[in-house]
Design a protein around this motif. Structure first.
Motif, mmCIF file in Angstrom:
data_model
loop_
_atom_site.group_PDB
_atom_site.id
_atom_site.type_symbol
_atom_site.label_atom_id
_atom_site.label_comp_id
_atom_site.label_asym_id
_atom_site.label_seq_id
_atom_site.Cartn_x
_atom_site.Cartn_y
_atom_site.Cartn_z
ATOM 1 N N LYS A 89 0.835 -1.202 0.000
ATOM 2 C CA LYS A 89 0.000 0.000 0.000
ATOM 3 C C LYS A 89 0.868 1.250 0.000
ATOM 4 O O LYS A 89 1.911 1.300 0.643
ATOM 5 C CB LYS A 89 -0.905 0.025 1.237
ATOM 6 C CG LYS A 89 -1.854 -1.160 1.381
ATOM 7 C CD LYS A 89 -2.670 -1.051 2.675
ATOM 8 C CE LYS A 89 -3.462 -2.321 2.928
ATOM 9 N NZ LYS A 89 -4.509 -2.509 1.905
ATOM 10 N N SER A 90 0.409 2.267 -0.708
ATOM 11 C CA SER A 90 1.068 3.570 -0.651
ATOM 12 C C SER A 90 0.595 4.320 0.581
ATOM 13 O O SER A 90 -0.417 3.966 1.193
ATOM 14 C CB SER A 90 0.741 4.384 -1.907
ATOM 15 O OG SER A 90 -0.635 4.746 -1.906
ATOM 16 N N VAL A 91 1.307 5.389 0.932
ATOM 17 C CA VAL A 91 0.886 6.200 2.068
ATOM 18 C C VAL A 91 -0.471 6.841 1.786
ATOM 19 O O VAL A 91 -1.337 6.918 2.653
ATOM 20 C CB VAL A 91 1.942 7.281 2.399
ATOM 21 C CG1 VAL A 91 1.442 8.199 3.510
ATOM 22 C CG2 VAL A 91 3.252 6.627 2.808
ATOM 23 N N GLN B 124 -2.847 5.595 -0.029
ATOM 24 C CA GLN B 124 -3.881 4.569 0.117
ATOM 25 C C GLN B 124 -4.197 4.320 1.588
ATOM 26 O O GLN B 124 -5.358 4.116 1.960
ATOM 27 C CB GLN B 124 -3.434 3.268 -0.552
ATOM 28 C CG GLN B 124 -4.505 2.180 -0.541
ATOM 29 C CD GLN B 124 -4.068 0.929 -1.277
ATOM 30 O OE1 GLN B 124 -3.036 0.911 -1.932
ATOM 31 N NE2 GLN B 124 -4.869 -0.121 -1.171
ATOM 32 N N PRO C 158 1.085 12.670 1.977
ATOM 33 C CA PRO C 158 1.824 12.808 0.717
ATOM 34 C C PRO C 158 1.198 13.876 -0.174
ATOM 35 O O PRO C 158 -0.017 13.924 -0.339
ATOM 36 C CB PRO C 158 1.708 11.418 0.084
ATOM 37 C CG PRO C 158 0.473 10.832 0.678
ATOM 38 C CD PRO C 158 0.396 11.376 2.067
ATOM 39 N N TYR D 181 -6.696 13.793 -3.644
ATOM 40 C CA TYR D 181 -6.643 12.321 -3.718
ATOM 41 C C TYR D 181 -7.887 11.698 -3.095
ATOM 42 O O TYR D 181 -8.422 10.702 -3.608
ATOM 43 C CB TYR D 181 -5.380 11.827 -3.009
ATOM 44 C CG TYR D 181 -5.192 10.330 -3.030
ATOM 45 C CD1 TYR D 181 -4.741 9.678 -4.176
ATOM 46 C CD2 TYR D 181 -5.453 9.561 -1.897
ATOM 47 C CE1 TYR D 181 -4.560 8.304 -4.196
ATOM 48 C CE2 TYR D 181 -5.278 8.195 -1.908
ATOM 49 C CZ TYR D 181 -4.825 7.566 -3.057
ATOM 50 O OH TYR D 181 -4.652 6.205 -3.070
ATOM 51 N N ARG E 267 4.571 4.769 6.402
ATOM 52 C CA ARG E 267 5.186 3.466 6.153
ATOM 53 C C ARG E 267 6.645 3.432 6.622
ATOM 54 O O ARG E 267 7.526 2.957 5.906
ATOM 55 C CB ARG E 267 5.132 3.134 4.663
ATOM 56 C CG ARG E 267 3.729 3.071 4.088
ATOM 57 C CD ARG E 267 3.749 2.981 2.566
ATOM 58 N NE ARG E 267 4.203 1.687 2.083
ATOM 59 C CZ ARG E 267 5.248 1.492 1.297
ATOM 60 N NH1 ARG E 267 6.005 2.517 0.933
ATOM 61 N NH2 ARG E 267 5.566 0.295 0.883
ATOM 62 N N GLU F 249 9.669 1.428 4.774
ATOM 63 C CA GLU F 249 10.708 2.308 4.239
ATOM 64 C C GLU F 249 11.842 2.430 5.244
ATOM 65 O O GLU F 249 12.250 3.524 5.631
ATOM 66 C CB GLU F 249 10.110 3.668 3.911
ATOM 67 C CG GLU F 249 8.990 3.597 2.872
ATOM 68 C CD GLU F 249 8.202 4.886 2.767
ATOM 69 O OE1 GLU F 249 8.499 5.830 3.536
ATOM 70 O OE2 GLU F 249 7.290 4.960 1.932
ATOM 71 N N ASP G 180 4.121 0.588 10.205
ATOM 72 C CA ASP G 180 3.313 1.237 9.191
ATOM 73 C C ASP G 180 1.887 1.341 9.741
ATOM 74 O O ASP G 180 1.585 0.841 10.821
ATOM 75 C CB ASP G 180 3.294 0.405 7.903
ATOM 76 C CG ASP G 180 4.689 0.220 7.312
ATOM 77 O OD1 ASP G 180 5.608 0.970 7.709
ATOM 78 O OD2 ASP G 180 4.854 -0.664 6.464
#
Length: 375
Positions: free
Chosen positions: A14-16, A18, A48, A57, A101, A105, A199
């Motif tokens: 998952k992206s931040v 998301q 983000p 977003y 995350r 990361e 995360d």
């Protein structure tokens, strides 16, 4: 009226963005609302693309926005800001989100931005986050006789609570001896004195009272809020206290309450020393008595007189985006609704406090205090 904690502790898929979106959807569903109902949005530096990127977003159309950021305590302050904005007629339904995350990361570090006015003087000494908290712990020991064993009790209490949380990263019980016997990472702090890196994220919904009463959900009222900043004071540094000495009294004054009225407390626990100092500064015990106050299970629900971090906190449960403030509010809401795990639920919990420190305890940080009441 809505609170959601993301169950993910490692979000490799998952992206931040998301994570923010899933947290927002969870909190809205909890409140019985939709994205179209939101007309106020609050986020911090973890978002983000910043405030505008997240609004776009998420597909929101807010008439009020706030990106106040002073670290992990920002989201506690956002609740107070949302209440003020609603009272001023700037919005009716506010959404607050946090996500990150740092576990996926791995390797990311916290440091002052190149433009920080203090950087030319502080960068050469290479002060690290761990060291800045360890300095506070060592100074507190020197001034008041606090011991590593007393600090360890904060971790022990966290494990007693985390064992009942299926999403907690660390669910095994530990003893004082095991905490003190864990590897030293920055004298006098041991590995088990430190929070987890995870995360995940969370979200909150704050609404106008008239709307809240229509949602057929348990009502949790904002009674008081306070915020403050503590810095280097031009070199007049005192490492034995935090900004809670100012944010706490402000919140209690607005609420018309005293520390002795509080039945449950969510206290930011980046390290064990953080909890001990904040409890003192918030007035739960006298300055210098924090070691005695946290010892012997006094923070364990059903055992001690002040249950703290019944979800396991940052020491055991999660610390999303290295910013744990929003999870403090979420667990306080659970307690007031009676939705905490039965093994840690505070009986007839009607008043709760959530408090956070954002930044570095040993240099400069923001503090935010929130007092909530079950209606």
């Amino acid at each position: 009226m809505g609170a959601f904690e993301h169950p993910t502790r490692k979000a490799t898929d998952k992206s931040v963005g998301q994570l923010h979106a899933e947290c927002a959807a969870g909190a809205l569903a909890d409140a019985g609302l939709s994205h179209a109902d939101v007309d106020g949005f609050f986020c911090g530096g973890d978002a983000p693309g910043g405030l505008l990127g997240m609004v776009d977003y998420l597909g929101l159309k807010p008439r009020h926005m706030d990106s106040t950021d002073f670290g992990g305590s920002s989201y506690i302050a956002h609740v107070g800001h949302a209440a003020e904005a609603i009272a001023a007629g700037r919005c009716d339904i506010a959404l607050i989100t946090l996500a990150g995350r740092p576990r996926t990361e791995a390797g990311a570090t916290m440091s002052a931005p190149p433009s920080a006015p203090t950087r030319p003087w502080e960068a050469p000494v290479n002060a690290r986050l761990l060291d800045l908290y360890a300095m506070c712990a060592r100074r507190h020991m020197h001034e008041f006789g606090t011991t590593s064993e007393q600090l360890a009790w904060v971790k022990v209490a966290a494990t007693h609570h985390a064992q009942h949380n299926p999403n907690a990263m660390l669910r095994d019980l530990v003893t004082v001896e095991e905490v003190v016997g864990s590897p030293m990472v920055s004298d006098p702090l041991h590995r088990l004195d430190c929070c987890v890196v995870s995360d995940g994220g969370g979200a909150l919904i704050v609404t106008r009272p008239e709307i809240a009463k229509q949602l057929k959900r348990p009502l949790v009222k904002v009674r008081g809020a306070g915020e403050a900043m503590k810095g280097q004071a031009g070199g007049d540094v005192d490492l034995t206290f935090s900004g809670a000495v100012w944010s706490g009294p402000a919140a209690f004054a607005q609420a018309g309450l005293r520390p002795s009225d509080i039945q449950y407390a969510s206290i930011y626990d980046s390290f064990t020393i953080t909890v001990l100092m904040q409890l003192e500064d918030l007035g739960f015990c006298e300055k210098g008595q924090g070691g005695r106050f946290v010892a012997d299970g006094n923070l364990i629900s059903g055992v001690g007189r002040l249950p703290v971090n019944t979800d396991g906190g940052g020491l055991c449960n999660n610390h999303p985006a290295n910013r744990g403030g929003i999870t403090k509010v979420i667990e306080a809401v659970r307690q007031l609704r009676g939705d905490a795990h039965p093994a840690v639920q505070v009986r007839d919990c009607a008043l709760a406090l959530a408090h956070g420190t954002g930044g570095w305890l040993g240099s400069r940080h923001g503090s935010a205090t929130l007092i909530l009441e079950r209606e």
